[in-house]
Design a protein around this motif. Structure first.
Motif, PDB file in Angstrom:
ATOM      1  N   UNK A  40       6.933   6.669 -11.980  1.00 38.78           N
ATOM      2  CA  UNK A  40       5.695   6.555 -12.276  1.00 38.78           C
ATOM      3  C   UNK A  40       4.939   7.181 -12.791  1.00 38.78           C
ATOM      4  N   UNK A  41       4.698   8.749 -11.376  1.00 37.63           N
ATOM      5  CA  UNK A  41       3.806   9.506 -12.163  1.00 37.63           C
ATOM      6  C   UNK A  41       3.767  10.169 -12.879  1.00 37.63           C
TER       7      UNK A  41
ATOM      8  N   UNK B 139       2.337   9.668   5.829  1.00 35.60           N
ATOM      9  CA  UNK B 139       1.476   8.579   7.046  1.00 35.60           C
ATOM     10  C   UNK B 139       2.227   8.816   8.216  1.00 35.60           C
TER      11      UNK B 139
ATOM     12  N   UNK C 210       3.991  -2.906 -11.103  1.00 30.58           N
ATOM     13  CA  UNK C 210       5.769  -2.428 -10.270  1.00 30.58           C
ATOM     14  C   UNK C 210       6.257  -2.787  -9.051  1.00 30.58           C
TER      15      UNK C 210
ATOM     16  N   UNK D  45      -3.040   8.939  -6.618  1.00 35.48           N
ATOM     17  CA  UNK D  45      -1.332   9.736  -5.986  1.00 35.48           C
ATOM     18  C   UNK D  45      -1.275   9.610  -7.546  1.00 35.48           C
TER      19      UNK D  45
ATOM     20  N   UNK E  10       8.828   5.373  -8.157  1.00 36.66           N
ATOM     21  CA  UNK E  10       7.906   6.859  -7.653  1.00 36.66           C
ATOM     22  C   UNK E  10       7.275   7.600  -8.642  1.00 36.66           C
TER      23      UNK E  10
ATOM     24  N   UNK F 129      13.195   3.682  -4.870  1.00 40.23           N
ATOM     25  CA  UNK F 129      12.099   4.251  -4.736  1.00 40.23           C
ATOM     26  C   UNK F 129      11.609   5.028  -4.722  1.00 40.23           C
TER      27      UNK F 129
ATOM     28  N   UNK G 242      -5.146   3.429  -5.658  1.00 40.42           N
ATOM     29  CA  UNK G 242      -3.917   4.050  -5.031  1.00 40.42           C
ATOM     30  C   UNK G 242      -3.127   4.916  -5.627  1.00 40.42           C
ATOM     31  N   UNK G 243      -2.860   4.073  -6.589  1.00 41.63           N
ATOM     32  CA  UNK G 243      -1.853   5.014  -7.599  1.00 41.63           C
ATOM     33  C   UNK G 243      -2.414   6.228  -8.558  1.00 41.63           C
TER      34      UNK G 243
ATOM     35  N   UNK H 280       0.764  -1.184   0.312  1.00 43.77           N
ATOM     36  CA  UNK H 280      -0.290   0.289  -0.164  1.00 43.77           C
ATOM     37  C   UNK H 280       1.004   1.141  -0.072  1.00 43.77           C
ATOM     38  N   UNK H 281       2.109   1.240   0.651  1.00 42.56           N
ATOM     39  CA  UNK H 281       2.664   2.557   0.908  1.00 42.56           C
ATOM     40  C   UNK H 281       3.126   2.785  -0.580  1.00 42.56           C
ATOM     41  N   UNK H 282       3.796   1.772  -0.859  1.00 43.49           N
ATOM     42  CA  UNK H 282       4.520   1.816  -2.046  1.00 43.49           C
ATOM     43  C   UNK H 282       3.487   2.009  -2.993  1.00 43.49           C
ATOM     44  N   UNK H 283       2.483   1.760  -3.444  1.00 41.49           N
ATOM     45  CA  UNK H 283       1.346   2.015  -4.879  1.00 41.49           C
ATOM     46  C   UNK H 283       0.622   3.635  -4.150  1.00 41.49           C
ATOM     47  N   UNK H 284       0.648   3.404  -2.678  1.00 42.06           N
ATOM     48  CA  UNK H 284       0.268   5.452  -2.874  1.00 42.06           C
ATOM     49  C   UNK H 284       1.267   6.323  -3.043  1.00 42.06           C
ATOM     50  N   UNK H 285       2.419   5.414  -2.497  1.00 42.29           N
ATOM     51  CA  UNK H 285       3.230   7.085  -3.883  1.00 42.29           C
ATOM     52  C   UNK H 285       3.466   6.890  -5.731  1.00 42.29           C
ATOM     53  N   UNK H 286       2.460   6.193  -5.633  1.00 46.85           N
ATOM     54  CA  UNK H 286       2.429   6.422  -7.433  1.00 46.85           C
ATOM     55  C   UNK H 286       2.841   5.011  -8.532  1.00 46.85           C
ATOM     56  N   UNK H 287       3.037   3.819  -7.472  1.00 48.83           N
ATOM     57  CA  UNK H 287       3.518   3.075  -7.719  1.00 48.83           C
ATOM     58  C   UNK H 287       2.373   1.607  -8.750  1.00 48.83           C
ATOM     59  N   UNK H 288       2.455   1.614  -9.746  1.00 45.03           N
ATOM     60  CA  UNK H 288       1.265   0.437 -10.505  1.00 45.03           C
ATOM     61  C   UNK H 288       1.437  -0.419  -9.370  1.00 45.03           C
ATOM     62  N   UNK H 289       0.624  -1.296  -9.306  1.00 49.60           N
ATOM     63  CA  UNK H 289       0.176  -2.435  -7.974  1.00 49.60           C
ATOM     64  C   UNK H 289       1.291  -3.699  -8.523  1.00 49.60           C
TER      65      UNK H 289
ATOM     66  N   UNK I 214       7.231  14.633  -5.573  1.00 48.01           N
ATOM     67  CA  UNK I 214       6.134  14.344  -6.178  1.00 48.01           C
ATOM     68  C   UNK I 214       5.516  15.365  -6.359  1.00 48.01           C
TER      69      UNK I 214
END
Lengths: 438, 254
Positions: free
Chosen positions: B107-108, B86, A400, B78, B104, B100, B74-75, A389-398, B164
């Motif tokens: 990805x954005x 968090x 990835x 973002x 990120x 990381x 979620x993505x 979830x942390x990674x996805x919340x930063x925009x990484x597709x699931x 970001x």
């Protein structure tokens, strides 16, 4: 049959096992060779007749069915669509020794000579007097039969048609690279290597490629005082190939062994490592990363003996499993009474990407010294939901994010590769696998 | 910018309502604070905004610049500019902080149809931001949040936020576990990102963070609802008198 019926159940089982072994070996003819090699092969065959071929009822074969490794004919295995050029270690300057379907290919190989190195093909060695190899060939394998038998290693010693005998007498920077290519979907391979690192010398040994439909390799390693041996292996990408490999390594004082194996795919793989720390201050690290999706059974069986004081050993094995893949780990640390100040570490972990996959682990410690530090752990689990979830919340597709977490899970095993350029080659292969198996 | 209407949320696994009709609008360029006693639903609101599993929205809507957040992963949230700092940043052994953040950022950028940043460009950008935020560049080389102190973790969140460049920033109890100096560093980081085009929702239990991040609007949340809204003086009132008076006055249960 009446004679067998009078035996107790264990004796009867042993008699039946030896009978099955005798009948399996009946048609076997040993390869042609010179005096010392022929003797070593005959001795190995006698050893095998004594211990018998493995079956599912043997203690160390409970989790892995050896039937397809034992039977006379290897099941064919489709060739993976991959060019030889795309194989791992291509970016590395190395001395290449190429086998195609288990047969040495001189045209594809480099000249078998380099500063500080002696390299002799096993097929050429039998008639020659090569003391350092004669002393080791089949000898470490024979020693490794106790306390746990390794019958398929004895079979390899008896039947292996080729291999290389390598002796390092200096610090050799350029790796020796054994490359196992495939052409024939049903070809079988049995290679037996001997690696001797003289005191103070250093060698990097690479192995890669799928090899054959059925692969058997034995590598006997002897590392002299202060010697260093780096071993990095990648077992190809062929889905249907089967492999049984054995490493037997004897370490002297202050010597170092670092062995890492990458296994991506493969219907059946059993990698056995038997290590003796025989000299004070030795260090042995054996690690592996295995990834399987579907019909995949991967077994790491490791036995490290601390026979001398002040030695360190690490076993780090990570497996990523999906779609019914099975991972096995059987790892043992044996610490003799003399081996005070032993530092032993063992970790085996599986990342199960779905509920159909399975990880079976048998970690063992047997300690007779009183001043030792030994730790072991074995876990299996799924991808951590909070991390994902942390990674996805930063925009990484699931996908990835999952890929990144899979690579993170494997990282500790990769850390065992000392040379960064080799680690990066392996990492690249891992990334490729992860991106293809989403 | 952010419009929350009549939001009702319950836990997926048990029949327990947490949010019971939250209405809240955050305009671009404004800093809104949500204060409230423990268990009032503040963190649930943050998680629901960011799309975490385990919550079920039974009624209401959340729109961010015209996008229906509740329809998005979620993505995807973002990618349209939502960022959650968090309360407990997650440790990820084996993943380098730099890798990381670059993954990120790219990805954005990819989701927005922009060119990905090269390693060199990214390195330059992240170093500059880290310097601005007084973050030791050493932190970038370590695995994500592993072995970080409480303050380092929170500063790492702010660094991610800076990299970001989100439109709507939600800070969940960013002051928790921080000493005064660490809190000031984090607040300076947030203040540096205040901008006419950016909205903030600062969730906190204590008024002290709001000494450093001056809010435009303060909401008091209790029992799953916003029970009172006012200016910065409302935070001071909480500081002086605690929540009890306000809750009694509004008739909300604690």
């Amino acid at each position: 049959m009446t004679a067998v019926a009078k035996l107790g159940p264990r004796a009867a089982r042993r008699a039946a096992k030896l009978e099955a072994t005798a009948s399996r070996l009946e048609a076997l003819t040993l390869p042609e060779s010179g005096e010392w090699l022929r003797r070593a092969r005959e001795t190995a065959l006698a050893r095998l007749r004594e211990i018998g071929l493995p079956d599912r009822r043997d203690e160390y074969w409970k989790f892995t069915d050896p039937a397809t490794l034992v039977r006379t004919d290897a099941p064919a295995a489709a060739l993976f669509e991959i060019t030889d050029e795309a194989m791992v270690f291509d970016a590395i300057d190395r001395l290449r020794v190429v086998f195609v379907d288990g047969v040495f290919d001189p045209d594809a190989s480099d000249e078998l000579e380099a500063e500080g190195l002696e390299i002799v093909r096993l097929a050429d060695a039998g008639g020659r007097d090569i003391h350092w190899a004669q002393e080791l060939f089949g000898a470490l394998e024979a020693e490794g039969q106790d306390p746990v038998t390794r019958p398929l290693a004895a079979l390899n010693t008896a039947v292996a048609t080729d291999g290389v005998l390598i002796r390092a007498t200096a610090r050799v920077a350029r790796p020796v690279s054994l490359i196992y290519r495939r052409r024939d979907p049903s070809a079988e391979l049995a290679l037996h290597h001997v690696v001797k690192v003289e005191p103070g010398a250093e060698l990097t040994l690479l192995e890669n490629g799928p090899g054959a439909a059925r692969v058997s390799t034995v590598t006997e390693m002897c590392i002299g005082d202060g010697g260093v041996l780096h071993h990095v292996r990648a077992q190809g990408r062929d889905h249907e190939r089967r492999a049984i490999t054995h490493l037997f390594a004897r370490l002297g004082e202050q010597s170092v062994l670092k062995s890492f194996t990458l296994s991506a795919n493969g219907a059946l793989t059993r990698n056995e490592s038997v290590v003796w720390l025989n000299g004070k201050g030795g260090s042995a690290h054996v690690a592996g990363a295995a990834m399987g999706d579907g019909a995949f059974h991967h077994d790491d069986t490791v036995f490290i003996t601390h026979a001398a004081p002040d030695c360190e050993s690490r076993q780090v094995f990570k497996k990523v499993l999906r779609h019914g893949a099975v991972g096995v780990f059987q790892g043992k640390i044996l610490v003799h009474q003399a081996a005070q100040l032993t530092d032993g570490y063992q970790i085996s972990q599986a990342l199960l990407l779905d509920e159909t996959s399975q990880f079976l682990a048998k970690p063992e410690l047997e300690i007779y010294a009183d001043d030792v530090k030994c730790s072991h752990g074995s876990t299996s689990g799924e991808i951590d939901a909070d991390q994902l979830f942390y990674l996805r919340a930063r925009g990484l597709p699931e996908e990835t994010a999952k890929g990144l977490l899979v690579l993170a899970f494997l990282a500790e095993a990769l850390d065992e590769i000392a040379r960064e350029d080799l680690a990066e080659e392996i990492r690249e292969k891992l990334r490729g696998w992860v991106s293809r198996h989403r | 910018m952010l419009e929350i209407k009549n939001l009702h949320v319950k836990l997926e696994e048990e029949d327990k309502a947490i949010l019971k009709g939250v209405d809240l609008t955050v305009e671009a360029g404004k800093v809104h604070a949500i204060m409230g006693p423990n268990g009032s639903g503040k963190s649930t609101l943050a998680y629901v905004l960011s799309g975490r599993d385990g919550y079920e929205v039974t009624e209401g809507s959340i729109m961010l610049e015209g996008h229906d957040l509740l329809d998005m992963e979620p993505e995807e949230r973002a990618a349209i500019g939502l960022f959650l700092a968090f309360q407990y940043p997650v440790e990820i052994p084996g993943v380098g902080n730099m890798t990381f953040m670059r993954t990120a950022v790219n990805a954005l950028r990819k989701a927005r149809g922009e060119e990905e940043m090269s390693s060199a460009e990214f390195l330059k950008a992240v170093r500059a931001k880290a310097k601005e935020l007084k973050i030791d560049a050493e932190m970038l080389k370590r695995p994500v949040n592993v072995g970080f102190s409480g303050g380092e973790k929170k500063r790492n969140e702010i660094l991610q936020m800076a990299m970001l460049e989100p439109k709507m920033c939600v800070l969940d109890e960013t002051d928790s576990g921080l000493d005064v100096d660490a809190m000031r560093l984090v607040a300076d980081g947030v203040n540096a990102l205040r901008d006419a085009g950016r909205g903030f929702l600062v969730i906190t239990h204590y008024q002290r963070l709001l000494d450093h991040i001056r809010p435009d609007v303060v909401h008091i949340m209790a029992d799953g609802r916003i029970v009172k809204t006012g200016g910065p003086e409302l935070a001071l009132e909480v500081e002086t008198n605690g929540y009890a008076d306000i809750l009694a006055e509004t008739g909300a249960a604690a």
